[in-house]
Design a protein around this motif. Structure first.
Motif, mmCIF file in Angstrom:
data_model
loop_
_atom_site.group_PDB
_atom_site.id
_atom_site.type_symbol
_atom_site.label_atom_id
_atom_site.label_comp_id
_atom_site.label_asym_id
_atom_site.label_seq_id
_atom_site.Cartn_x
_atom_site.Cartn_y
_atom_site.Cartn_z
ATOM 1 N N VAL A 51 80.247 1.536 29.345
ATOM 2 C CA VAL A 51 80.429 0.203 29.912
ATOM 3 C C VAL A 51 80.024 0.285 31.381
ATOM 4 C CG1 VAL A 51 82.125 -1.596 30.434
ATOM 5 C CG2 VAL A 51 82.280 -0.324 28.285
ATOM 6 N N ASP A 52 78.948 -0.405 31.735
ATOM 7 C CA ASP A 52 78.411 -0.308 33.094
ATOM 8 C C ASP A 52 79.065 -1.298 34.044
ATOM 9 O OD1 ASP A 52 76.155 1.628 32.551
ATOM 10 O OD2 ASP A 52 75.741 0.069 31.089
ATOM 11 N N SER A 53 79.329 -2.509 33.549
ATOM 12 C CA SER A 53 80.025 -3.488 34.378
ATOM 13 C C SER A 53 80.719 -4.500 33.468
ATOM 14 C CB SER A 53 79.064 -4.180 35.342
ATOM 15 O OG SER A 53 78.017 -4.764 34.634
ATOM 16 N N PRO A 54 81.797 -5.126 33.970
ATOM 17 C CA PRO A 54 82.546 -6.046 33.115
ATOM 18 C C PRO A 54 81.743 -7.317 32.818
ATOM 19 C CG PRO A 54 83.546 -5.926 35.310
ATOM 20 C CD PRO A 54 82.403 -4.971 35.301
ATOM 21 N N LEU A 55 82.007 -7.889 31.652
ATOM 22 C CA LEU A 55 81.364 -9.143 31.272
ATOM 23 C C LEU A 55 82.409 -10.249 31.416
ATOM 24 C CD1 LEU A 55 78.524 -9.788 29.963
ATOM 25 C CD2 LEU A 55 79.770 -10.024 27.822
ATOM 26 N N ARG A 56 81.977 -11.410 31.910
ATOM 27 C CA ARG A 56 82.900 -12.533 32.103
ATOM 28 C C ARG A 56 82.619 -13.616 31.075
ATOM 29 N NH1 ARG A 56 85.533 -11.325 36.659
ATOM 30 N NH2 ARG A 56 86.864 -13.109 36.301
ATOM 31 N N VAL A 57 83.656 -14.368 30.739
ATOM 32 C CA VAL A 57 83.492 -15.533 29.861
ATOM 33 C C VAL A 57 82.445 -16.449 30.495
ATOM 34 C CG1 VAL A 57 84.648 -17.604 28.974
ATOM 35 C CG2 VAL A 57 85.819 -15.381 28.913
ATOM 36 N N GLY A 58 81.489 -16.908 29.680
ATOM 37 C CA GLY A 58 80.416 -17.764 30.180
ATOM 38 C C GLY A 58 79.117 -17.017 30.424
ATOM 39 N N ASP A 59 79.188 -15.682 30.463
ATOM 40 C CA ASP A 59 77.965 -14.888 30.606
ATOM 41 C C ASP A 59 77.158 -14.957 29.306
ATOM 42 O OD1 ASP A 59 78.492 -14.125 33.187
ATOM 43 O OD2 ASP A 59 79.181 -12.106 32.704
ATOM 44 N N THR A 60 75.853 -14.797 29.444
ATOM 45 C CA THR A 60 74.951 -14.856 28.296
ATOM 46 C C THR A 60 74.294 -13.485 28.119
ATOM 47 O OG1 THR A 60 74.563 -17.210 28.621
ATOM 48 C CG2 THR A 60 72.885 -16.009 27.378
ATOM 49 N N ILE A 61 74.426 -12.962 26.907
ATOM 50 C CA ILE A 61 73.916 -11.600 26.656
ATOM 51 C C ILE A 61 72.842 -11.591 25.580
ATOM 52 C CG2 ILE A 61 76.023 -10.396 27.356
ATOM 53 C CD1 ILE A 61 76.690 -10.154 24.290
ATOM 54 N N HIS A 62 71.973 -10.623 25.681
ATOM 55 C CA HIS A 62 71.101 -10.296 24.551
ATOM 56 C C HIS A 62 71.035 -8.782 24.478
ATOM 57 C CE1 HIS A 62 68.003 -9.826 27.691
ATOM 58 N NE2 HIS A 62 67.275 -9.178 26.806
ATOM 59 N N SER A 63 70.405 -8.242 23.446
ATOM 60 C CA SER A 63 70.305 -6.790 23.419
ATOM 61 C C SER A 63 68.881 -6.340 23.161
ATOM 62 C CB SER A 63 71.322 -6.150 22.478
ATOM 63 O OG SER A 63 70.984 -6.350 21.164
ATOM 64 N N ARG A 64 68.626 -5.137 23.643
ATOM 65 C CA ARG A 64 67.306 -4.518 23.526
ATOM 66 C C ARG A 64 67.539 -3.147 22.904
ATOM 67 N NH1 ARG A 64 65.216 -3.905 29.061
ATOM 68 N NH2 ARG A 64 64.576 -6.064 28.914
ATOM 69 N N SER A 65 66.728 -2.795 21.909
ATOM 70 C CA SER A 65 66.927 -1.490 21.275
ATOM 71 C C SER A 65 65.603 -0.786 21.043
ATOM 72 C CB SER A 65 67.683 -1.649 19.953
ATOM 73 O OG SER A 65 66.904 -2.385 19.053
ATOM 74 N N LYS A 66 65.715 0.518 20.965
ATOM 75 C CA LYS A 66 64.530 1.359 20.785
ATOM 76 C C LYS A 66 64.935 2.552 19.928
ATOM 77 C CE LYS A 66 62.915 3.941 24.291
ATOM 78 N NZ LYS A 66 62.230 4.268 25.552
ATOM 79 N N THR A 67 64.179 2.840 18.887
ATOM 80 C CA THR A 67 64.460 3.998 18.037
ATOM 81 C C THR A 67 63.878 5.235 18.708
ATOM 82 O OG1 THR A 67 64.394 2.627 16.069
ATOM 83 C CG2 THR A 67 64.161 5.003 15.743
ATOM 84 N N THR A 68 64.751 6.216 18.979
ATOM 85 C CA THR A 68 64.281 7.397 19.720
ATOM 86 C C THR A 68 64.243 8.642 18.851
ATOM 87 O OG1 THR A 68 66.523 7.823 20.469
ATOM 88 C CG2 THR A 68 65.117 6.531 21.934
ATOM 89 N N LEU A 69 64.776 8.562 17.647
ATOM 90 C CA LEU A 69 64.728 9.731 16.761
ATOM 91 C C LEU A 69 64.713 9.273 15.306
ATOM 92 C CD1 LEU A 69 66.591 13.055 17.041
ATOM 93 C CD2 LEU A 69 66.899 11.749 14.950
ATOM 94 N N LYS A 70 63.888 9.925 14.485
ATOM 95 C CA LYS A 70 63.862 9.710 13.031
ATOM 96 C C LYS A 70 63.901 11.080 12.385
ATOM 97 C CE LYS A 70 61.073 6.904 10.715
ATOM 98 N NZ LYS A 70 59.820 6.249 10.278
ATOM 99 N N ARG A 71 64.880 11.322 11.529
ATOM 100 C CA ARG A 71 64.964 12.605 10.839
ATOM 101 C C ARG A 71 65.147 12.361 9.344
ATOM 102 N NH1 ARG A 71 69.572 15.364 13.060
ATOM 103 N NH2 ARG A 71 68.303 15.939 14.831
ATOM 104 N N SER A 72 64.176 12.809 8.579
ATOM 105 C CA SER A 72 64.204 12.604 7.136
ATOM 106 C C SER A 72 65.233 13.535 6.502
ATOM 107 C CB SER A 72 62.811 12.872 6.566
ATOM 108 O OG SER A 72 62.825 12.608 5.188
ATOM 109 N N MET A 73 66.049 12.987 5.592
ATOM 110 C CA MET A 73 67.055 13.791 4.898
ATOM 111 C C MET A 73 66.751 13.699 3.404
ATOM 112 S SD MET A 73 69.173 14.405 7.570
ATOM 113 C CE MET A 73 70.900 14.614 7.092
ATOM 114 N N LYS A 74 67.534 14.439 2.604
ATOM 115 C CA LYS A 74 67.329 14.371 1.151
ATOM 116 C C LYS A 74 67.602 12.945 0.670
ATOM 117 C CE LYS A 74 69.825 17.205 -1.355
ATOM 118 N NZ LYS A 74 70.351 18.462 -1.874
#
Lengths: 137, 150
Positions: free
Chosen positions: A81-104
């Motif tokens: 948690v980098d900083s608190p979020l307040r009611v009324g704030d607007t969020i979105h998220s960004r994601s990136k796949t950094t590892l793929k490991r094949s299993m059985k």
């Protein structure tokens, strides 16, 4: 005749591919529903409980222009948690796949995810580990 | 002035343990969490699809279990004078299914000074167990806790 809903399999996941979700405004209603459901409340009035943005990012994560990821299990995560979020704030998220490991059975992917507010500041971030199904033969 | 009824950094000892009450996770909890979070993944919402999965039935969202244990633990301990939640490391070991009853055991595993003299870092290890004593989730949370003011 049955038509299977499209799903995004382990083979489809693009390493280092970045996905951005739409945004949502976190309201007093979200905080009240969350507190009622979980018994977990914010530290002070006007703040969003720290685990709520983490929960909301999982829903936002499905709202990307690709079929839903064929998740077999959510294995774990690390989160800061980098900083608190307040009611009324607007969020979105960004994601990136950094590892793929094949299993059985399926494959493990690690996804780095950030929750970003309306000023472009990262308010929470971390890494999710998922077990994802492979495309049926 | 320190507020009564709260545990300050000095009051917390490494090795302190807490145990929450239990809570039965219902279908309604899962439906409500799907609605709140927007996570309608089939794992949590499609009973027919899940019959043929490794779990055999719908399972609770992992983060619902996390959020419920957070609420449960507040009922099992005197609150900390928390200034900030720093983060957590968490593992989902087994599914929580509809009707399962979970509780959380917690233990203070570390206390550290920070750069600011009025506060310290407290690490709490948490283990979420079901009615059969199986560990369903476990991890560590890091909190910044205020010191007592003279």
């Amino acid at each position: 005749m049955s038509v299977a809903a499209p799903r995004f399999y382990f083979e489809d996941v693009v390493l280092q591919g970045v996905l951005e979700t739409p945004a949502m405004t976190v309201t007093e209603a979200h905080v009240a529903l969350y507190a009622g459901l979980t018994g977990d409340a914010a530290r002070e009035h006007g703040l969003v409980p720290d685990l709520l943005p983490l929960c909301l990012t999982t829903g936002l994560g499905w709202r990307v222009p690709q079929p839903p990821l064929a998740v077999l299990a959510f294995m774990g995560f690390e989160w800061l948690v980098d900083s608190p979020l307040r009611v009324g704030d607007t969020i979105h998220s960004r994601s990136k796949t950094t590892l793929k490991r094949s299993m059985k059975e399926g494959g493990v992917i690690i996804e780095e995810r950030q929750v970003i507010n309306q000023r472009g500041e990262v308010v929470q971030h971390g890494k999710f580990t998922f077990l994802v199904a492979k495309r049926p033969a | 002035m320190s507020e009564p009824g709260r545990q300050y950094f000095e009051d917390i000892q490494v090795g302190d343990e807490y145990l929450s009450p239990g809570r039965t996770v219902t279908e309604a909890d899962i439906v409500a969490f799907a609605g709140l979070s927007g996570d309608y993944n089939v794992l949590h919402t499609d009973a027919e699809f899940m019959k043929s999965s490794i779990f055999g039935e719908r399972i609770a969202h992992g983060l619902l279990g996390l959020a419920i244990q957070s609420g449960l633990l507040t009922r099992g301990m005197q609150p900390y004078a928390t200034l900030a939640f720093v983060g957590l490391r968490w593992k989902f070991k087994n599914p929580v299914k509809i009707g399962d009853t979970i509780r959380v055991r917690a233990k203070v595993v570390a206390k550290k000074e920070t750069s600011k003299p009025d506060r310290g870092l407290v690490t709490v290890e948490r283990t979420v167990v079901n009615q059969r004593g199986e560990v369903v989730q476990e991890g560590e949370t890091d909190l910044i806790v205020e010191r007592r003011r003279a």
